[in-house]
Enzyme design. Structure first.
Site, PDB file in Angstrom:
ATOM      1  N   SER A  64      -4.033  -1.009  14.645  1.00 53.47           N
ATOM      2  CA  SER A  64      -4.823   0.199  14.891  1.00 53.47           C
ATOM      3  C   SER A  64      -5.310   0.193  16.328  1.00 53.47           C
ATOM      4  CB  SER A  64      -6.030   0.232  13.940  1.00 53.47           C
ATOM      5  OG  SER A  64      -6.980   1.197  14.347  1.00 53.47           O
ATOM      6  N   ASN A  97       1.421   3.433  -2.207  1.00 54.87           N
ATOM      7  CA  ASN A  97       1.087   4.468  -3.192  1.00 54.87           C
ATOM      8  C   ASN A  97       0.415   5.696  -2.589  1.00 54.87           C
ATOM      9  OD1 ASN A  97      -1.134   2.259  -3.157  1.00 54.87           O
ATOM     10  ND2 ASN A  97      -2.216   4.075  -3.868  1.00 54.87           N
ATOM     11  N   GLY A 104       0.818  -1.208   0.000  1.00 59.81           N
ATOM     12  CA  GLY A 104       0.000   0.000   0.000  1.00 59.81           C
ATOM     13  C   GLY A 104       0.851   1.258   0.000  1.00 59.81           C
ATOM     14  N   TYR A 158     -13.594  -4.899  11.555  1.00 55.43           N
ATOM     15  CA  TYR A 158     -12.337  -4.186  11.332  1.00 55.43           C
ATOM     16  C   TYR A 158     -11.446  -4.302  12.568  1.00 55.43           C
ATOM     17  CZ  TYR A 158      -8.966  -0.423  10.737  1.00 55.43           C
ATOM     18  OH  TYR A 158      -7.794   0.298  10.661  1.00 55.43           O
ATOM     19  N   GLY A 194      -1.038   7.862   1.375  1.00 52.46           N
ATOM     20  CA  GLY A 194      -1.204   7.944   2.811  1.00 52.46           C
ATOM     21  C   GLY A 194       0.028   7.540   3.609  1.00 52.46           C
ATOM     22  N   ILE A 195      -0.209   6.750   4.672  1.00 55.53           N
ATOM     23  CA  ILE A 195       0.863   6.302   5.557  1.00 55.53           C
ATOM     24  C   ILE A 195       1.909   5.513   4.772  1.00 55.53           C
ATOM     25  CG2 ILE A 195       1.422   4.931   7.596  1.00 55.53           C
ATOM     26  CD1 ILE A 195      -0.240   7.405   8.206  1.00 55.53           C
ATOM     27  N   GLY A 196       1.459   4.679   3.853  1.00 54.32           N
ATOM     28  CA  GLY A 196       2.386   3.860   3.076  1.00 54.32           C
ATOM     29  C   GLY A 196       3.322   4.698   2.223  1.00 54.32           C
TER      30      GLY A 196
END
Length: 319
Positions: free
Chosen positions: A152, A23, A21, A177, A25-27
């Protein structure tokens, strides 16, 4: 750890990192700072268009950055295997850092290509399989290899239900989640134990970003139902996300700091859980975690189920 910033990261030259991931945000922020410190970074992303765009953007931000996009769909175990095989062929070497960052949040009930509930399938099973398939490369790395699993604070919403891992009996998207994020921590706990038993120096740790302004929150908000009541509730939720992101949330760059700390800081111990100092924001700090994420028997049980469901066994730890 007080006031830790990305500028304090050790030099990463000569190290190779995979960020799922990566691409946005956090990644993306994680990949950018690793590349800035000299790491060779693989952006493991589902969307080829977004992955290649991120690769171009990173090279624009950091001239000379060694970064490469490779396709990975965590909702499809065939794609996970193809990624691991491609990494072995193209890189033909070791792996120093695996950051299991990608995830989905609070989606309506759905299934992955292999029939697993989407949140459990992507957030846990996809990364469990990926880590197992890449483990030989990590074991072959020089001392200092690490695995960082993103969890999280929402893991506190619930322990995993071992009798209903795919939430087929009662699906509540936020509880599911939270359970997937508990699974991330149980996976880290059991992986750290097994690595130690095998005599490996690899550090498996976990991190969470607190409340950060990313498209994960935005994507979770607009899942509308068919009734007027549900649509009004979604609209209110979406407005709350917009206000929260603008007022309370920290930036993606700040949200990535716990991940970067867990991935690079000296002295990080196996099974540590790093998050913002003040829970939702702040500098990296050892984070509170629910007691059920440290349950040995639960970790062993989840591990056995995950091996059976994914078909991936960590045979390299038993040799």
């Amino acid at each position: 750890m007080v006031g830790w910033k990305a500028a304090r990261m050790p030099d990463q030259s000569g190290r190779t990192a995979i960020v799922t991931g990566g691409n946005s945000g956090i990644g993306y922020a994680t990949a950018r700072e690793l590349a800035r410190r000299g790491a060779s970074v693989v952006l493991a992303c589902r969307s080829a268009a977004r992955g290649r765009a991120a690769e171009v953007a990173l090279r624009g931000e950091i001239p000379g950055a060694e970064v490469e996009f490779m396709a990975l769909d965590l909702a499809d175990l065939a794609s996970v295997r193809e990624f691991a095989d491609a990494y072995g062929r193209r890189r033909q070497g070791t792996l120093d850092l695996l950051v299991n960052n990608a995830g989905v949040m609070a989606l309506p009930y759905g299934r992955t290509a292999d029939g697993f509930e989407t949140q459990f399938g992507v957030n846990h099973l996809g990364h469990f399989a990926l880590t197992g398939l890449l483990l030989p490369h990590l074991l072959a790395a020089p001392p200092g290899a690490r695995i960082v699993n993103l969890s999280s604070g929402f893991h506190a919403l619930g322990d995993v239900d071992h009798e209903d891992l795919n939430s087929e009996r009662n699906y509540r998207r936020w509880i599911t989640y939270g359970r997937s994020k508990t699974a991330n921590l149980l996976f880290t706990h059991e992986l750290a134990r097994r690595l130690a038993t095998a005599g490996s120096g690899i550090v498996a740790a976990a991190a969470h970003p607190g409340y950060s302004s990313t498209n994960l929150h935005v994507a979770a908000a607009p899942q509308a139902g068919t009734t007027l009541t549900s649509r009004l509730a979604v609209a209110a939720n979406g407005l709350g996300v917009v206000i929260g992101n603008g007022v309370i949330a920290q930036s993606a760059a700040s949200g990535a700091l716990p991940t970067l700390y867990a991935a690079t800081a000296p002295g990080v111990r196996p099974d540590e859980f790093i998050g913002p100092r003040f829970s939702i924001r702040g500098a990296p700090h050892r984070s509170w975690r629910a007691k059920w994420t440290l349950d040995d028997k639960s970790g062993e049980r989840l591990w056995a189920a995950s091996e059976k469901l994914t078909g991936v066994s960590y045979t390299s730890l038993s040799r």
